[in-house]
Design a protein around this motif. Structure first.
Motif, PDB file in Angstrom:
ATOM      1  N   UNK A  36       0.696  -1.390   0.004  1.00 28.32           N
ATOM      2  CA  UNK A  36       0.034   0.075   0.106  1.00 28.32           C
ATOM      3  C   UNK A  36       0.686   1.215  -0.047  1.00 28.32           C
ATOM      4  N   UNK A  37       2.053   0.833   0.341  1.00 29.98           N
ATOM      5  CA  UNK A  37       2.998   2.240   0.286  1.00 29.98           C
ATOM      6  C   UNK A  37       3.298   3.011  -1.035  1.00 29.98           C
ATOM      7  N   UNK A  38       3.381   4.122  -1.171  1.00 30.75           N
ATOM      8  CA  UNK A  38       3.992   4.830  -2.426  1.00 30.75           C
ATOM      9  C   UNK A  38       5.585   4.794  -2.735  1.00 30.75           C
ATOM     10  N   UNK A  39       6.097   4.859  -4.001  1.00 32.14           N
ATOM     11  CA  UNK A  39       7.317   4.715  -4.211  1.00 32.14           C
ATOM     12  C   UNK A  39       8.031   5.778  -3.354  1.00 32.14           C
ATOM     13  N   UNK A  40       7.714   6.890  -3.051  1.00 36.14           N
ATOM     14  CA  UNK A  40       8.300   7.767  -2.198  1.00 36.14           C
ATOM     15  C   UNK A  40       8.613   7.106  -0.908  1.00 36.14           C
ATOM     16  N   UNK A  41       7.448   6.630  -0.209  1.00 30.41           N
ATOM     17  CA  UNK A  41       7.385   6.086   1.098  1.00 30.41           C
ATOM     18  C   UNK A  41       8.362   4.925   1.066  1.00 30.41           C
ATOM     19  N   UNK A  42       8.232   4.017   0.031  1.00 26.04           N
ATOM     20  CA  UNK A  42       9.156   2.974   0.114  1.00 26.04           C
ATOM     21  C   UNK A  42      10.692   3.406  -0.037  1.00 26.04           C
ATOM     22  N   UNK A  43      10.878   4.369  -0.738  1.00 29.41           N
ATOM     23  CA  UNK A  43      12.529   4.839  -0.764  1.00 29.41           C
ATOM     24  C   UNK A  43      12.873   5.448   0.674  1.00 29.41           C
ATOM     25  N   UNK A  44      11.769   6.140   1.235  1.00 26.79           N
ATOM     26  CA  UNK A  44      12.110   6.643   2.619  1.00 26.79           C
ATOM     27  C   UNK A  44      12.325   5.708   3.562  1.00 26.79           C
ATOM     28  N   UNK A  45      11.418   4.519   3.444  1.00 26.85           N
ATOM     29  CA  UNK A  45      11.672   3.476   4.314  1.00 26.85           C
ATOM     30  C   UNK A  45      13.060   2.604   4.332  1.00 26.85           C
TER      31      UNK A  45
END
Length: 121
Positions: free
Chosen positions: A16-25
């Protein structure tokens, strides 16, 4: 909750995470991994330092100083740095060509008040 349910829930959250959220993670995970490795490296270094102290040494003495007068190549072979220009007055088997890094015995002799001229071969 068991391990299988945790993995399923984690996978669903990641999906459910966006690409930006995944990169931040990923950045946070990389930082956490780096911090973990740094802590483990420091723990290992502390253990090595303690082991050296237990044997009457400093860790730096054990890892930086090789026995003076010994060849970097096979034991017993002369180094290719040239003929000895200086000889340890306390141990004539220890020599130095005058080139490259000064051996520990040269530093010690100079600190004790001797001169290079006194140690000339």
């Amino acid at each position: 909750m068991n391990g299988k349910e945790d993995k399923t829930n984690s996978s669903e959250v990641l999906e459910r995470m966006s690409l930006g959220e995944l990169k931040e993670l990923r950045k946070k995970l990389d930082r956490a991994i780096s911090n973990y490795e740094t802590r483990k490296r420091q723990q290992a270094l502390s253990a090595l330092e303690q082991a050296a102290r237990d044997h009457g040494f400093k860790l730096s003495e054990l890892i930086s100083d090789r026995p003076s007068g010994r060849s970097k190549s096979k034991a017993g072979e002369a180094e290719s740095s040239g003929p000895p220009a200086y000889v340890n007055p306390d141990n004539p088997e220890q020599t130095w060509s005058g080139r490259g890094r000064r051996p520990r015995w040269v530093h010690d002799a100079l600190e004790a008040g001797r001169t290079l001229e006194e140690m000339a071969a």
